[in-house]
Design an enzyme around this catalytic site. Structure first.
Site, PDB file in Angstrom:
ATOM      1  N   THR A   2      -1.460   0.607 -10.316  1.00 29.49           N
ATOM      2  CA  THR A   2      -2.656  -0.265  -9.990  1.00 29.49           C
ATOM      3  C   THR A   2      -3.428   0.920  -9.064  1.00 29.49           C
ATOM      4  O   THR A   2      -4.611   0.550  -8.624  1.00 29.49           O
ATOM      5  CB  THR A   2      -2.507  -1.417  -9.012  1.00 29.49           C
ATOM      6  OG1 THR A   2      -3.678  -2.130  -8.991  1.00 29.49           O
ATOM      7  CG2 THR A   2      -1.757  -1.120  -7.764  1.00 29.49           C
ATOM      8  N   GLU A  59       0.897  -1.199  -0.139  1.00 28.54           N
ATOM      9  CA  GLU A  59      -0.001  -0.240  -0.089  1.00 28.54           C
ATOM     10  C   GLU A  59       0.933   1.318   0.031  1.00 28.54           C
ATOM     11  O   GLU A  59       0.454   2.123  -0.668  1.00 28.54           O
ATOM     12  CB  GLU A  59      -0.878  -0.023   1.185  1.00 28.54           C
ATOM     13  CG  GLU A  59      -1.915  -1.003   1.284  1.00 28.54           C
ATOM     14  CD  GLU A  59      -2.801  -0.964   0.135  1.00 28.54           C
ATOM     15  OE1 GLU A  59      -3.092   0.105  -0.451  1.00 28.54           O
ATOM     16  OE2 GLU A  59      -3.955  -1.733   0.012  1.00 28.54           O
ATOM     17  N   ASP A 110      -4.777  -9.860  -8.019  1.00 32.81           N
ATOM     18  CA  ASP A 110      -5.226  -9.100  -9.130  1.00 32.81           C
ATOM     19  C   ASP A 110      -4.119  -8.260  -9.605  1.00 32.81           C
ATOM     20  O   ASP A 110      -3.697  -8.648 -10.974  1.00 32.81           O
ATOM     21  CB  ASP A 110      -6.259  -8.055  -8.537  1.00 32.81           C
ATOM     22  CG  ASP A 110      -5.881  -7.432  -7.076  1.00 32.81           C
ATOM     23  OD1 ASP A 110      -4.787  -7.514  -6.692  1.00 32.81           O
ATOM     24  OD2 ASP A 110      -6.654  -6.999  -6.733  1.00 32.81           O
ATOM     25  N   ARG A 151       0.629   3.718  -3.280  1.00 36.62           N
ATOM     26  CA  ARG A 151       0.035   5.103  -3.029  1.00 36.62           C
ATOM     27  C   ARG A 151       0.750   5.995  -2.848  1.00 36.62           C
ATOM     28  O   ARG A 151       0.693   7.129  -3.366  1.00 36.62           O
ATOM     29  CB  ARG A 151      -1.098   4.882  -1.692  1.00 36.62           C
ATOM     30  CG  ARG A 151      -1.887   3.995  -1.820  1.00 36.62           C
ATOM     31  CD  ARG A 151      -3.058   4.049  -0.841  1.00 36.62           C
ATOM     32  NE  ARG A 151      -4.040   2.885  -0.446  1.00 36.62           N
ATOM     33  CZ  ARG A 151      -4.957   2.765   0.217  1.00 36.62           C
ATOM     34  NH1 ARG A 151      -5.629   3.841   0.562  1.00 36.62           N
ATOM     35  NH2 ARG A 151      -5.579   1.589   0.331  1.00 36.62           N
ATOM     36  N   GLU A 174     -12.612  -0.326  -9.551  1.00 33.32           N
ATOM     37  CA  GLU A 174     -12.287  -1.301 -10.627  1.00 33.32           C
ATOM     38  C   GLU A 174     -13.411  -1.471 -11.717  1.00 33.32           C
ATOM     39  O   GLU A 174     -13.118  -1.662 -13.077  1.00 33.32           O
ATOM     40  CB  GLU A 174     -12.283  -2.796  -9.935  1.00 33.32           C
ATOM     41  CG  GLU A 174     -10.997  -2.815  -9.048  1.00 33.32           C
ATOM     42  CD  GLU A 174     -11.113  -2.169  -7.689  1.00 33.32           C
ATOM     43  OE1 GLU A 174      -9.892  -1.844  -7.140  1.00 33.32           O
ATOM     44  OE2 GLU A 174     -12.080  -1.815  -7.299  1.00 33.32           O
TER      45      GLU A 174
END
Length: 647
Positions: A632, A281, A414, A285, A546
């Site tokens: 992503t 994360e 994913d 981010r 998504e």
């Protein structure tokens, strides 16, 4: 008896015994020895006088004074082997090194002697001119003041020159960086323009609410109107929303808001704290957000901040295999994996979603250590045997062996597949290894996991040790856009575009079959229902992007109006059910007409959901897909070779 007439005039006694008187003259032998001693002495003196050199010509008082002046070079501290003397170097053995402290003392001694001699000369000169006492001190003060002014001026000129060079370099970069589609995209169609403006206003409302109620916190609680921090960010307020949103603010042209975010990052963003963070994360981010901001603006500050944070993540890679752990302690460098993750395993979607950021960071900094870390991960994965060609979600970082054979294109798997395709695209299609891995993985998943419902809907089921679970996550809905994006690079473009469209349709159905027209966290397919969440813990919606992400790619690649229509449906649903006076919130049950709200405005809502919605209603010249690649978290990186801020 009468005594003799001749008696000794002196008689010595030793212990009562008379000792005869000594002789009055030397023997002849003794005389010769004495003569020989005197003759030898005379010869030595004669030779010394005529044959020894005249030392007065060699050693003068000037030389003596010079020796004392240079004391420390030889007189007080004898010269060492290896020291320089008159331009020559005296050889020295490696094990006979000169003591640096002696050299320093020697230099200081020489400098002090020379300084004292100079002071003596100055004093004599001043005495001659009649300058004494306070006048001398005043004169010395003036000299020192002039010297300080000269040094200060030199320093200022050097700093000014450096600043000018830095500003010039930055201006050159800013003139070029991001010139390919960083801003603009104003649609010609008035309806699209109106809808784009609506999304822009949504962004401003979400941002202004965060600024007002949770500035500096990781996220916002819009109903409670206070800050929020999830466990993935630790306990510290690190401004996750600011970093995650800064590129969206720039792309939307919200200049004042962008400047506020930029200034906070420059002055307040610091990872010098005691906190434990998710490596994945933090990477997508924080590192991703900063790298995108750098690529769009050319601002060097963003690049430096990204490198500093990436450095904090490096201890996670210190494993026997090079597969990183999931968590890292910023203060201690301690690392660990999630306790629930299959016997201490690392997670595929986490360690497999670092490549884009680390690749780009190495390219723009010139430091290859970031790329080397993710290349090692790639190497380990390539060497492993894949069961049925599939990549399980769990891998042990110590043994390099797979954990549970659970395969998913949703949660836990994913973005690994997404990054294989996008690594190839970001490299200017030079990373053929990534392309090969992507093709192999997609082929295996289509063969083992792609399913068709009774009504004809396509979906990816989850694969668990040979058994299928007919469930698809909201997270897995990104795959429609991924398949469409990779279609042109495949051996059958039409096939993969159609598969992308099929997934887009299925995921839209998961939205359309709810009461609020926003999709659940996961939905299932069984004998009685299709694309519907049947378990209470799967019915929530947390502002995820998504589904609209796939709508964005399908619109860009096909120009089918339905994708804009579906995106607008999502906008209307968000405005009706998620908007509050204090920002936007998630929903606990999407099947309730009046749902309960979860009171969290996720940072990815502004980083991804609103960005993709804005881009759907923009023209294609804003972040064109042949020039940019999204990570992503929807942070755009420039494709290799497209402009100076790229690789």
């Amino acid at each position: 008896m009468a005594a003799s007439g001749v008696l000794p005039t002196y008689q010595r006694y030793v212990n009562g015994v008379p000792v005869p008187a000594g002789r009055k003259t030397l023997r002849l032998r003794e005389k010769y020895i004495i003569l020989l001693v005197f003759a030898t002495f005379g010869i030595v003196c004669f030779g010394a006088f005529f044959f020894l050199p005249n030392l007065q010509d060699r050693v003068t008082m000037v030389e003596v004074r010079k020796r004392f002046r240079d004391a420390g070079e030889g007189l007080f501290l004898p010269q060492q082997e290896g020291d320089s003397h008159e331009g020559k170097v005296i050889p020295r053995h490696d094990d006979d090194l000169v003591d640096p402290h002696k050299i320093d003392d020697k230099i200081r001694l020489q400098m002090n002697i020379e300084k004292d001699m100079a002071n003596v000369k100055v004093k004599k000169e001043l005495d001659k001119q009649g300058i004494k006492g306070e006048e001398v001190k005043k004169l010395q003060g003036n000299i020192q003041e002039d010297k300080d002014k000269i040094l200060q001026k030199q320093k200022e000129e050097e700093e000014k020159k450096k600043l000018e060079e830095k500003q010039k370099a930055l201006q050159v970069e800013q003139d070029h960086a991001g010139h390919v589609g960083a801003k603009g995209g104003e649609p010609q169609d008035s309806t699209a323009k109106e809808k784009r403006d609506t999304v822009r206003k949504m962004m401003k409302h979400a941002w202004d609410s965060y600024v007002k109620y949770a500035w500096g916190a990781n996220e916002l609680r819009p109903i409670s109107r206070r800050g929020h921090s999830a466990s993935i960010f630790g306990t510290m307020a690190l401004g996750a929303t600011i970093v995650d949103s800064v590129d969206t603010l720039f792309i939307m042209g919200l200049e004042e808001e962008y400047k506020k975010a930029r200034d906070w990052i420059a002055t307040n963003l610091s990872f010098e704290v005691s906190s434990e963070l998710s490596v994945f994360e933090t990477n997508i981010r924080f590192v991703g957000g900063l790298l995108a901001a750098y690529a769009l603006t050319g601002d060097q500050m963003f690049k430096q901040k990204a490198a500093n944070i990436a450095d904090k993540l490096m201890p996670a890679f210190n494993t026997p295999t090079g597969i990183p752990y999931s968590m890292v302690n910023l203060k201690t460098g301690g690392t660990r994996n999630w306790g629930w993750a299959s016997g201490g395993c690392s997670i595929l979607s986490e360690f497999g979603s670092l490549h884009l950021e680390f690749y780009y960071l190495s390219a723009i900094t010139g430091d290859k250590k970031y790329l080397e870390k993710v290349q090692k991960v790639r190497s380990v994965l390539n060497q492993l045997e894949k069961p049925s060609g599939l990549y399980p979600n769990y891998l042990n970082p110590k043994t390099g062996k797979w954990g549970q054979h659970h395969v998913s294109i949703g949660a836990l798997g994913d973005s690994f597949y997404e990054y294989l395709l996008k690594s190839y695209l970001l490299s200017g299609k030079e990373d053929l290894e990534a392309k090969k891995m992507y093709d192999g993985a997609v082929t295996a998943m289509l063969d083992k996991m792609m399913q068709t419902s009774k009504s004809g809907m396509k979906y990816f089921a989850e694969y668990k040790s040979g058994r299928l679970e007919h469930k698809m996550d909201h997270l897995g809905c990104f795959s429609g856009g991924m398949l469409a994006l990779g279609a042109k690079e495949s051996d059958n473009e039409t096939k993969y575009l159609k598969l992308g469209a099929d997934i887009a349709h299925t995921c839209h159905e998961s939205y359309d079959r709810t009461a609020v027209k926003l999709g659940p966290e996961a939905f299932r397919f069984d004998t009685t229902s299709e694309a519907v969440a049947t378990r209470s813990n799967e019915k929530y919606y947390i502002l995820r992007p998504e589904v609209v992400e796939t709508h964005f790619y399908m619109w860009r690649l096909t120009k089918d109006q339905k994708y804009r229509d579906w995106a607008w449906e999502a906008v209307q649903a968000l405005e009706k059910h998620s908007r509050t006076e204090g920002g936007y919130t998630g929903i606990r049950d999407v099947y309730q007409v009046v749902p309960q709200k979860d009171d969290v405005q996720q940072s990815f809502f502004m980083a991804e959901t609103l960005k993709y919605l804005y881009l759907i209603f923009s023209d294609d010249d804003l972040i064109p897909l042949d020039k940019w690649v999204f990570n992503t978290e929807a942070h755009p990186f420039p494709v290799k070779g497209n402009h100076p801020a790229s690789i």
